[in-house]
Design a protein around this motif. Structure first.
Motif, short mmCIF file in Angstrom:
data_model
loop_
_atom_site.label_atom_id
_atom_site.label_comp_id
_atom_site.label_asym_id
_atom_site.label_seq_id
_atom_site.Cartn_x
_atom_site.Cartn_y
_atom_site.Cartn_z
N VAL A 115 0.84 -1.20 0.00
CA VAL A 115 0.00 0.00 0.00
C VAL A 115 0.88 1.25 0.00
N ALA A 139 -7.64 2.46 -0.31
CA ALA A 139 -7.07 1.19 0.13
C ALA A 139 -8.20 0.26 0.56
N SER A 141 -9.03 -2.34 3.36
CA SER A 141 -8.65 -2.85 4.67
C SER A 141 -9.51 -4.07 5.00
N LYS A 160 -3.86 -4.79 8.49
CA LYS A 160 -4.96 -3.95 8.03
C LYS A 160 -5.15 -2.73 8.93
N VAL A 163 -2.75 -0.31 7.62
CA VAL A 163 -3.25 0.32 6.39
C VAL A 163 -4.17 1.49 6.74
N GLU A 164 -5.03 1.30 7.71
CA GLU A 164 -5.96 2.38 8.08
C GLU A 164 -5.21 3.58 8.66
N VAL A 167 -3.77 5.49 5.75
CA VAL A 167 -4.81 6.28 5.09
C VAL A 167 -5.06 7.58 5.84
N ASN A 182 -8.78 7.48 1.11
CA ASN A 182 -9.79 6.81 1.92
C ASN A 182 -9.60 5.30 1.92
N CYS A 183 -10.45 4.63 2.66
CA CYS A 183 -10.30 3.19 2.85
C CYS A 183 -11.67 2.54 2.94
N VAL A 240 -12.55 5.63 6.92
CA VAL A 240 -12.60 4.18 6.78
C VAL A 240 -14.07 3.79 6.72
#
Length: 247
Positions: A115, A139, A141, A160, A163-164, A167, A182-183, A240
């Motif tokens: 990512v 992304a 998640s 994950k 990843v958030e 973001v 955004n996610c 998210v």
């Protein structure tokens, strides 16, 4: 219309996202790791909707492969969006103390470093700081980031959650440069992920814990991605969005 790069685009949520974004008017770069035939089928589906597409093989954990993926996007036209969907569980479910270090490293490399690399290349092409036109990054998640996925994939859930965080942080960095970040966090979705981990019955097993009473479909996640990339989400960044039926 501009070009979108979708990693992990040959199957499941990634494939559904490629098709949905083609219907939205994007030309599509279908990133994939191994299954050329599956990627070719997605390309054909995109073209059936009147858009151009190219399949590009590579590993998102490889810097050189990611750069090549974005160079291929340049061959289709101006980049407008990136969907960092590629991700793995490590396939072997179990407690954290049962996992091999190499498995955990690989999951983090694909899910987090992948990512980072895709978003870095996206920012370098989209941000007004680099002379870009602006655009959007999304992304994928998982709601496992909040649950921790005990007894199955704690390392995956941790990736994950990372990843958030990427973001949220990146959204603050590049918001003034015309780039929204955004996610989407799917819950239990019918996809090849479960069978690949040796648990094809996992969605059915978890349905009793889903308030809406069913597992999701890949196209439902793709719809959320489409919204985040579109004008309807013009004031949304650092978000998210769960697509989970409440679980």
């Amino acid at each position: 219309m501009s070009v979108v790069v979708v990693t992990g685009g040959s199957r499941g949520i990634g494939a559904a996202t490629c098709v949905k974004l083609a219907a939205d008017g994007f030309d599509v770069v279908v990133g994939y790791t191994a299954d050329h035939d599956a990627a070719a089928r997605v390309v054909a589906e995109v073209e059936a909707r009147g858009r151009r597409a190219v399949a590009v093989r590579g590993d998102v954990a490889s810097e050189a492969d990611v750069v090549a993926l974005f160079e291929a996007a340049g061959g289709l036209g101006a980049l407008g969006a990136v969907v960092a969907n590629a991700g793995i569980t490590g396939n072997t479910p179990g407690r954290l103390d049962e996992q091999e270090a190499d498995t955990v490293r690989r999951v983090l490399d694909v899910n987090v470093t992948g990512v980072f690399l895709c978003f870095r290349e996206g920012v370098r092409r989209l941000s007004t700081r680099y002379g870009g036109p602006g655009g959007a990054l999304v992304a994928i998640s998982s709601t496992a980031a909040g649950r921790g996925s005990p007894g199955e994939w704690v390392h995956y859930a941790a990736s994950k959650a990372a990843v958030e965080t990427v973001v949220r942080g990146l959204a603050a960095e590049v918001g003034a440069e015309g780039v929204r970040v955004n996610c989407v966090a799917p819950g239990v979705v019918h996809s090849e992920l479960h069978a690949a981990a040796g648990m094809p019955d996992r969605p059915a097993r978890l349905v009793p814990r889903v308030p809406l009473g069913r597992a999701g479909q890949p196209h439902e996640v793709a719809d959320a991605v489409s919204w985040l990339l579109g004008s309807g989400a013009a004031f949304v960044t650092g978000a998210v969005v769960p697509v989970s039926g409440g679980f």
